[in-house]
Design an enzyme around this catalytic site. Structure first.
Site, PDB file in Angstrom:
ATOM      1  N   GLU A 132       0.823  -1.207   0.000  1.00  9.85           N
ATOM      2  CA  GLU A 132       0.000   0.000   0.000  1.00  9.85           C
ATOM      3  C   GLU A 132       0.857   1.257   0.000  1.00  9.85           C
ATOM      4  O   GLU A 132       1.901   1.305   0.650  1.00  9.85           O
ATOM      5  CB  GLU A 132      -0.912   0.041   1.232  1.00  9.85           C
ATOM      6  CG  GLU A 132      -2.173  -0.767   1.115  1.00  9.85           C
ATOM      7  CD  GLU A 132      -3.120  -0.535   2.279  1.00  9.85           C
ATOM      8  OE1 GLU A 132      -4.323  -0.762   2.107  1.00  9.85           O
ATOM      9  OE2 GLU A 132      -2.651  -0.152   3.372  1.00  9.85           O
ATOM     10  N   GLU A 141      -8.258   2.800   5.663  1.00 10.30           N
ATOM     11  CA  GLU A 141      -8.459   3.017   7.096  1.00 10.30           C
ATOM     12  C   GLU A 141      -9.668   3.910   7.372  1.00 10.30           C
ATOM     13  O   GLU A 141     -10.443   3.654   8.301  1.00 10.30           O
ATOM     14  CB  GLU A 141      -7.200   3.629   7.711  1.00 10.30           C
ATOM     15  CG  GLU A 141      -6.000   2.690   7.783  1.00 10.30           C
ATOM     16  CD  GLU A 141      -6.140   1.640   8.878  1.00 10.30           C
ATOM     17  OE1 GLU A 141      -7.100   1.728   9.679  1.00 10.30           O
ATOM     18  OE2 GLU A 141      -5.296   0.728   8.927  1.00 10.30           O
ATOM     19  N   GLU A 145     -12.711   2.501   9.525  1.00 10.25           N
ATOM     20  CA  GLU A 145     -12.914   3.069  10.858  1.00 10.25           C
ATOM     21  C   GLU A 145     -14.112   4.004  10.936  1.00 10.25           C
ATOM     22  O   GLU A 145     -14.805   4.053  11.956  1.00 10.25           O
ATOM     23  CB  GLU A 145     -11.651   3.803  11.306  1.00 10.25           C
ATOM     24  CG  GLU A 145     -10.449   2.878  11.480  1.00 10.25           C
ATOM     25  CD  GLU A 145      -9.199   3.616  11.902  1.00 10.25           C
ATOM     26  OE1 GLU A 145      -8.233   2.949  12.286  1.00 10.25           O
ATOM     27  OE2 GLU A 145      -9.182   4.868  11.848  1.00 10.25           O
ATOM     28  N   ASP A 167       4.483   6.529  24.822  1.00  9.14           N
ATOM     29  CA  ASP A 167       3.468   6.102  25.784  1.00  9.14           C
ATOM     30  C   ASP A 167       4.182   5.799  27.094  1.00  9.14           C
ATOM     31  O   ASP A 167       4.872   4.790  27.221  1.00  9.14           O
ATOM     32  CB  ASP A 167       2.728   4.865  25.265  1.00  9.14           C
ATOM     33  CG  ASP A 167       1.509   4.522  26.107  1.00  9.14           C
ATOM     34  OD1 ASP A 167       1.630   4.544  27.352  1.00  9.14           O
ATOM     35  OD2 ASP A 167       0.450   4.239  25.527  1.00  9.14           O
TER      36      ASP A 167
END
Length: 248
Positions: A132, A141, A145, A167
């Site tokens: 892709e 996407e 989504e 994170d």
């Protein structure tokens, strides 16, 4: 800056002119470093997500609420049982009520925690599949989504924003490439066609002129950058995502 954590930033800097000064956004679980570049040479990388910051015709920013919190996904993903339990016991406030209940039953552990219901928000997008390119990844996407066809989406490919996401709860780093775009639909029209799915629970819409939180700060940086002159770019000013997919 967390540039040393990036797998592709050296190549991006080498082939793309920096467009705006880097900024750092943070909250109690994430530290995000954003840097805008003129789009002169960009390619898909298998470990880097591609996301879109999209404005509706009634001037709202589309944001997706994840079905699973980031912490829950990490606890499920990791195979180390000690790490699973440690994350659960130490950071259960970063889970939704349902996730805490599921994990409490699974581990037979009941940590003392506030009665909050954690919801993590993201911009539509994801990691490209094998073969892709950027338009194809965004088209797939956004459809999966948000249930919006690429014929309604227009992307400004004159520039892009590289993001490094730390994170601090799960102690991991992620990379993302953001593009700014528009949707030729109102927020109500998007809600009417949206279908809750395995990844996205529901949608929210932010006011681009006021707000707080990481998603608002990311959008503000992106929209402010879109006003700058992108000399030397090899992209398009709000080209149809459908056409970009067909051209590539």
């Amino acid at each position: 800056m967390n540039f040393y954590r990036s797998s592709i930033i050296s190549q991006i800097i080498k082939y793309n002119r920096r467009l705006a000064k880097s900024i750092i956004c943070e909250d109690d679980s994430q530290i995000i470093t954003l840097t805008a570049f003129v789009n002169q040479c960009l390619w898909c990388h298998k470990r880097v997500s591609v996301s879109a910051i999209l404005l509706t015709t009634d001037n709202k920013i589309l944001v997706c609420n994840r079905r699973d919190s980031f912490l829950y996904s990490e606890i499920i993903r990791t195979r180390n049982m000690f790490r699973k339990k440690r994350l659960f016991l130490n950071y259960s406030n970063y889970l939704s009520k349902q996730e805490r209940s599921i994990l409490s039953s699974f581990f037979s552990l009941y940590p003392a925690t506030a009665d909050n219901d954690r919801i993590d928000a993201i911009y539509p997008g994801g990691i490209p599949k094998r073969g892709e390119n950027v338009p194809e990844c965004l088209s797939r996407e956004i459809k999966e989504e948000v249930n919006i066809d690429n014929s309604f989406v227009f992307i400004d490919t004159r520039f892009f924003i590289h993001g490094i996401i730390e994170d601090t709860i799960i102690n991991k780093f992620f990379e993302v490439i953001f593009f700014v775009g528009r949707i030729s639909l109102t927020s109500d029209q998007i809600i009417d066609t949206f279908k809750s799915n395995h990844e996205i629970k529901d949608l929210i819409f932010l006011d681009p002129n006021s707000g707080n939180g990481l998603q608002y700060e990311i959008a503000k940086y992106a929209l402010d950058t879109a006003k700058l002159k992108c000399y030397g770019h090899r992209g398009c000013y709000y080209e149809s995502l459908k056409k970009l997919t067909e051209d590539d």
